[in-house]
Design a protein around this motif. Sequence first.
Motif, mmCIF file in Angstrom:
data_model
loop_
_atom_site.group_PDB
_atom_site.id
_atom_site.type_symbol
_atom_site.label_atom_id
_atom_site.label_comp_id
_atom_site.label_asym_id
_atom_site.label_seq_id
_atom_site.Cartn_x
_atom_site.Cartn_y
_atom_site.Cartn_z
ATOM 1 N N ASP A 169 0.822 -1.111 0.078
ATOM 2 C CA ASP A 169 -0.049 0.157 0.060
ATOM 3 C C ASP A 169 0.868 1.277 0.231
ATOM 4 O O ASP A 169 0.550 2.454 -0.740
ATOM 5 C CB ASP A 169 -0.857 0.001 1.129
ATOM 6 N N VAL A 170 2.193 1.214 0.758
ATOM 7 C CA VAL A 170 2.861 2.287 0.893
ATOM 8 C C VAL A 170 3.578 2.594 -0.777
ATOM 9 O O VAL A 170 3.335 3.679 -1.028
ATOM 10 C CB VAL A 170 4.072 2.177 1.827
ATOM 11 N N ASP A 171 3.907 1.596 -1.157
ATOM 12 C CA ASP A 171 4.444 1.731 -2.361
ATOM 13 C C ASP A 171 3.369 2.411 -3.624
ATOM 14 O O ASP A 171 3.647 3.112 -4.452
ATOM 15 C CB ASP A 171 5.077 0.430 -3.055
ATOM 16 N N ASP A 207 3.449 0.241 -16.768
ATOM 17 C CA ASP A 207 5.099 0.120 -16.694
ATOM 18 C C ASP A 207 5.711 -0.849 -15.811
ATOM 19 O O ASP A 207 7.017 -0.802 -15.781
ATOM 20 C CB ASP A 207 5.357 1.466 -16.366
ATOM 21 N N GLY A 208 4.766 -1.658 -15.258
ATOM 22 C CA GLY A 208 5.501 -2.798 -14.516
ATOM 23 C C GLY A 208 5.705 -2.467 -13.173
ATOM 24 O O GLY A 208 6.332 -3.313 -12.355
ATOM 25 N N SER A 209 5.647 -1.189 -12.603
ATOM 26 C CA SER A 209 5.866 -0.839 -11.097
ATOM 27 C C SER A 209 4.880 -1.597 -10.528
ATOM 28 O O SER A 209 5.324 -2.043 -9.054
ATOM 29 C CB SER A 209 5.858 0.595 -11.064
ATOM 30 N N TRP A 210 3.876 -2.108 -10.770
ATOM 31 C CA TRP A 210 2.654 -2.740 -9.927
ATOM 32 C C TRP A 210 3.233 -4.149 -9.287
ATOM 33 O O TRP A 210 3.119 -4.607 -8.366
ATOM 34 C CB TRP A 210 1.179 -2.830 -10.458
ATOM 35 N N LYS A 211 3.559 -4.911 -10.566
ATOM 36 C CA LYS A 211 4.228 -6.037 -10.461
ATOM 37 C C LYS A 211 5.534 -6.248 -9.738
ATOM 38 O O LYS A 211 5.556 -7.219 -8.835
ATOM 39 C CB LYS A 211 4.511 -6.931 -11.962
ATOM 40 N N GLU A 212 6.288 -5.160 -9.698
ATOM 41 C CA GLU A 212 7.557 -4.945 -8.886
ATOM 42 C C GLU A 212 7.163 -5.013 -7.360
ATOM 43 O O GLU A 212 7.985 -5.600 -6.693
ATOM 44 C CB GLU A 212 8.524 -3.784 -9.344
ATOM 45 N N PHE A 262 4.893 -9.367 -1.433
ATOM 46 C CA PHE A 262 4.167 -10.495 -1.327
ATOM 47 C C PHE A 262 5.036 -11.854 -1.646
ATOM 48 O O PHE A 262 4.860 -12.980 -0.894
ATOM 49 C CB PHE A 262 2.890 -10.379 -2.199
ATOM 50 N N GLY A 263 6.072 -11.525 -2.518
ATOM 51 C CA GLY A 263 6.928 -13.140 -2.702
ATOM 52 C C GLY A 263 7.356 -13.516 -1.785
ATOM 53 O O GLY A 263 7.169 -14.945 -1.247
ATOM 54 N N PRO A 264 7.939 -12.814 -0.748
ATOM 55 C CA PRO A 264 8.596 -13.830 0.391
ATOM 56 C C PRO A 264 7.519 -14.301 1.261
ATOM 57 O O PRO A 264 7.931 -15.598 2.054
ATOM 58 C CB PRO A 264 9.385 -12.468 1.428
#
Length: 272
Positions: free
Chosen positions: A57-59, A244-249, A255-257
């Motif tokens: 949410d912060v990002d 631009d891919g920032s969402w996936k990053e 969430f990946g970890p």
Amino acid sequence: MRFRKTGAAVAAALALAVSATACGSDSGSDDTITIGIKFDQPGLGLKTPDGAYEGFDVDVATYVAKELGYEAGDIEWKQSPSPERENLLSRGDVDMIAATYSITDERKEKVSFAGPYLIAHQDLLIRSDETAITDASDLNDKNLCSVGGSTSAQNVKNELAPDAELQEFDTYSKCLDGLSKGTVDALTTDDAILAGYAAQDNYEGQFKLAGLSLSDENYGIGLKKGDTEMQEKVNAALEKMIEDGSWKEAVDKHFGPAGYDPGEAPEITEKS
């Protein structure tokens, strides 16, 4: 005559000073933006011991703010507990809220939304050795915990397990403490939130997600009711973040970890 000229000059100077002060005040209010987030949700909105802020949410909020013309240092973060989110917006205490804020018809009567920017699903966090809870109906004779004002709490009361003993606190951290001590049997909220808690080092191996998709929760950015101009700008920023891919990053980073996969970015549907 010279006296009159001097008086007029002084008056003019004072008028200019007042005008400059007023202009400075207005521009000062535009130099910062106040954004509501959660302070106690790992992976989403967390205030760290050193005073920094981190999470998905912060990002998202930081990216949106930048598209609106604000750098990260221009953001004032404000804690936004679930029961207080509508009040914070209506009073003007915040400019927007990105705090696991599910879009519902009831809430849209009080605030406007941009987004959604994530689709989560209500689930249960249970102790790792729990085997008796495999379905929502199993909760009817259990002690359950959630946060007051959340859609998860309302779903439990009205639909999922109306006979459950439901405790409601102002933060999920208190529910987590009860789950750890055994005073509650399950914590219910969105799987994105639960995944962040389960992944914390200090709780490693203690909890697990039940793996139940009890509802769809469309996270939106809350705005003052009727502010269609801001809604359009925030929606445009979210669309750009996805493209631009920032969402996936941000998804992979936060969430990946925890091994949580929220799926593809949702379609922006909240438009005036």
